[in-house]
Write an enzyme that holds these catalytic residues in place. Structure first.
Site, short mmCIF file in Angstrom:
data_model
loop_
_atom_site.label_atom_id
_atom_site.label_comp_id
_atom_site.label_asym_id
_atom_site.label_seq_id
_atom_site.Cartn_x
_atom_site.Cartn_y
_atom_site.Cartn_z
N LYS A 9 2.27 -3.59 7.10
CA LYS A 9 2.55 -3.73 5.66
C LYS A 9 3.99 -3.29 5.37
CE LYS A 9 0.14 -4.84 2.77
NZ LYS A 9 -0.21 -6.21 2.25
N TYR A 18 -1.92 -0.98 10.82
CA TYR A 18 -2.02 -1.62 9.49
C TYR A 18 -0.81 -1.27 8.63
CZ TYR A 18 -3.32 -2.02 4.55
OH TYR A 18 -3.31 -2.29 3.21
N THR A 55 0.82 -1.21 0.00
CA THR A 55 0.00 0.00 0.00
C THR A 55 0.86 1.27 0.00
OG1 THR A 55 -1.47 1.28 1.44
CG2 THR A 55 -0.11 -0.33 2.52
N ASP A 56 0.28 2.37 -0.45
CA ASP A 56 0.98 3.66 -0.36
C ASP A 56 0.99 4.18 1.09
OD1 ASP A 56 -1.71 4.35 -0.12
OD2 ASP A 56 -1.70 5.88 -1.68
N GLU A 57 0.21 3.53 1.96
CA GLU A 57 0.14 4.02 3.35
C GLU A 57 1.48 3.84 4.08
OE1 GLU A 57 -3.45 3.04 5.48
OE2 GLU A 57 -4.53 2.73 3.61
P1 NAD Z 1 -9.40 -7.90 1.62
O1 NAD Z 1 -9.44 -7.64 3.09
O2 NAD Z 1 -10.60 -7.62 0.80
O3 NAD Z 1 -9.00 -9.41 1.35
C1 NAD Z 1 -8.00 -10.08 2.07
C2 NAD Z 1 -8.11 -11.58 1.76
O4 NAD Z 1 -7.04 -12.24 2.46
C3 NAD Z 1 -9.42 -12.20 2.24
O5 NAD Z 1 -9.95 -13.04 1.24
C4 NAD Z 1 -8.99 -13.02 3.47
O6 NAD Z 1 -9.80 -14.18 3.66
C5 NAD Z 1 -7.56 -13.38 3.12
N1 NAD Z 1 -6.74 -13.63 4.31
C6 NAD Z 1 -6.65 -12.85 5.43
N2 NAD Z 1 -5.81 -13.42 6.32
C7 NAD Z 1 -5.35 -14.57 5.73
C8 NAD Z 1 -4.43 -15.58 6.15
N3 NAD Z 1 -3.85 -15.53 7.35
N4 NAD Z 1 -4.15 -16.60 5.30
C9 NAD Z 1 -4.77 -16.66 4.07
N5 NAD Z 1 -5.65 -15.74 3.65
C10 NAD Z 1 -5.93 -14.70 4.46
O7 NAD Z 1 -8.14 -7.06 1.09
P2 NAD Z 1 -7.96 -6.29 -0.30
O8 NAD Z 1 -8.56 -4.96 -0.18
O9 NAD Z 1 -8.33 -7.19 -1.41
O10 NAD Z 1 -6.37 -6.09 -0.29
C11 NAD Z 1 -5.51 -7.06 -0.87
C12 NAD Z 1 -4.07 -6.64 -0.63
O11 NAD Z 1 -3.85 -5.36 -1.21
C13 NAD Z 1 -3.69 -6.53 0.83
O12 NAD Z 1 -2.39 -7.03 0.99
C14 NAD Z 1 -3.75 -5.04 1.11
O13 NAD Z 1 -2.85 -4.69 2.13
C15 NAD Z 1 -3.33 -4.48 -0.23
N6 NAD Z 1 -3.86 -3.14 -0.52
C16 NAD Z 1 -5.20 -2.92 -0.56
C17 NAD Z 1 -5.67 -1.64 -0.87
C18 NAD Z 1 -7.15 -1.34 -0.97
O14 NAD Z 1 -7.52 -0.19 -1.24
N7 NAD Z 1 -8.04 -2.31 -0.80
C19 NAD Z 1 -4.77 -0.60 -1.11
C20 NAD Z 1 -3.42 -0.87 -1.05
C21 NAD Z 1 -2.97 -2.15 -0.77
#
Ligand code: NAD
Length: 351
Positions: free
Chosen positions: A162, A158, A133-135
């Protein structure tokens, strides 16, 4: 190629799986624990594809991770599994340390064991792609952008978890030679987004006639990235990116939170007017700000645009219109999630 996607039942992971099955010949193994955030109905359109399989498992469970890797023999691991909601990291940071840090370590350790016994050609072609993430870069003032060289300065549990996982991935590249890639993206939005995040939360609350809670004055700025644009970027990076490099991915769509909420209300006013004829924006209420709320994030995505020829195709206006429209036409998907989280709350589990 054979792509092992962790977190493929989540918001971005499921968009990536659907994209790869629809637009490539790659085979996909989705490895996901199915926490509260994992939803298999997001994968209904691909579940019968012979190029898709699902394995339920925890990235912290080294035996399960090793077995999945050994069995599937991936060419690429794209790592999206994480605890992803900042508010939850404030209420309960432990799960974030466990999954985001210990889980990433476990995955790296098992990926390295596997990579070491591949032949030279497959070793060279292998990629471990970590999605971040950019965070991790902290908070910006009114001007400036995050680039790939911006120093890390995470502020929430969080983003700290990350940042920690990003450093582990980088260390496995430098120290052990594992071909790693990291992408840092801005706030995603789009279809199949879990209804605790800002945009889907506003849509479902508006339709339920409930107050629309906006933190503080709503002046915090995010750079909104349509999830369909993001998954195209991810495919570019693991297919064409240079190992050891990091790439920032952004949507060129900075908006204040309050403007995002007004945009949602305006589209709803047009597509499904309130019974009393008033605007949904009348439901907006300002609530106490999130502790440590970062003021502004904005991504400079020049590197991925120049080197890998990726750029977003959606504007914020086109993306938000598609998103609201999707929520209006797919009520069953989110109604089931709301029911499940309500039931969990009634049983005394966190929802
Ligand atoms: P999400 O919360 O929608 O999905 C996370 C998934 O990971 C879920 O399906 C969950 O069941 C699974 N999970 C959680 N813990 C687990 C474990 N211990 N073992 C196996 N599976 C596990 O998240 P998202 O929004 O799809 O984000 C995906 C990735 O992108 C993350 O790494 C997040 O940090 C990163 N990210 C997201 C955003 C955003 O805006 N959503 C922005 C920047 C980065």
């Amino acid at each position: 190629m054979r792509i092992l996607v962790t977190g493929g039942a989540g918001f971005i992971g499921s968009a990536l799986v659907r994209h790869l099955i629809a637009n490539s010949d790659h085979e996909v193994l989705n490895f996901d624990k199915l926490t509260y955030a994992g939803t298999l109905t997001s994968l209904a359109t691909v579940s019968s594809s012979p190029r898709y399989r699902f394995k339920q498992g925890d990235i912290c469970d080294e035996r399960a991770v090793a077995a999945a890797i050994e069995d599937f023999q991936p060419d690429v691991i794209t790592h999206l599994a994480a605890e992803s909601h900042v508010d939850r990291s404030i209420d309960g940071p432990g799960a974030f340390v466990q999954t985001n840090i210990v889980g990433t370590y476990t995955l790296l350790a098992k990926a390295l064991d596997y990579w070491r016994q591949l032949n030279e050609v497959r070793q060279k072609a292998f990629r471990f792609h970590h999605i971040s993430t950019d965070e991790v870069f902290g908070s910006l003032g009114e001007t400036g952008y995050f680039t790939e060289t911006t120093p890390y300065d995470p502020r929430s549990p969080y983003s700290a978890s990350k940042a920690s996982s990003d450093h582990l991935v980088s260390a496995w590249g430098h120290t052990f030679g594992l071909p790693v890639l990291v992408t840092n993206c801005s706030n995603n939005y789009g279809p199949y987004h879990f209804p605790e995040k800002l945009i889907p939360l506003m849509i479902v609350k508006a339709l339920a006639g409930e107050p629309l809670p906006v933190y503080g004055a709503g002046s915090n700025v995010r750079d909104w990235l349509f999830v369909g644009d993001h998954v195209r970027a991810l495919q570019c990076v693991f297919e064409k990116g240079t190992p050891g490099q990091t790439y920032n991915v952004g949507g060129n769509s900075e908006r204040r939170n309050i403007d995002v909420v007004h945009a949602v209300c305006e589209i709803l006013d047009r597509l499904e007017r309130r019974a009393d004829g008033k605007s949904y924006s009348e439901q907006i209420v300002h609530v106490a700000d999130r502790p440590g709320h970062d003021q502004r994030y904005a991504i400079d995505a020049t590197k991925i645009e120049n080197e890998l020829k990726w750029k977003p195709v959606e504007t914020f206006e086109s993306g938000i219109e598609k998103t609201v429209d999707w929520y209006l036409n797919n009520r069953q998907w989110w109604a089931e999630i709301l029911e499940r989280t309500e039931a969990a709350k009634r049983r005394g589990l966190s929802g």
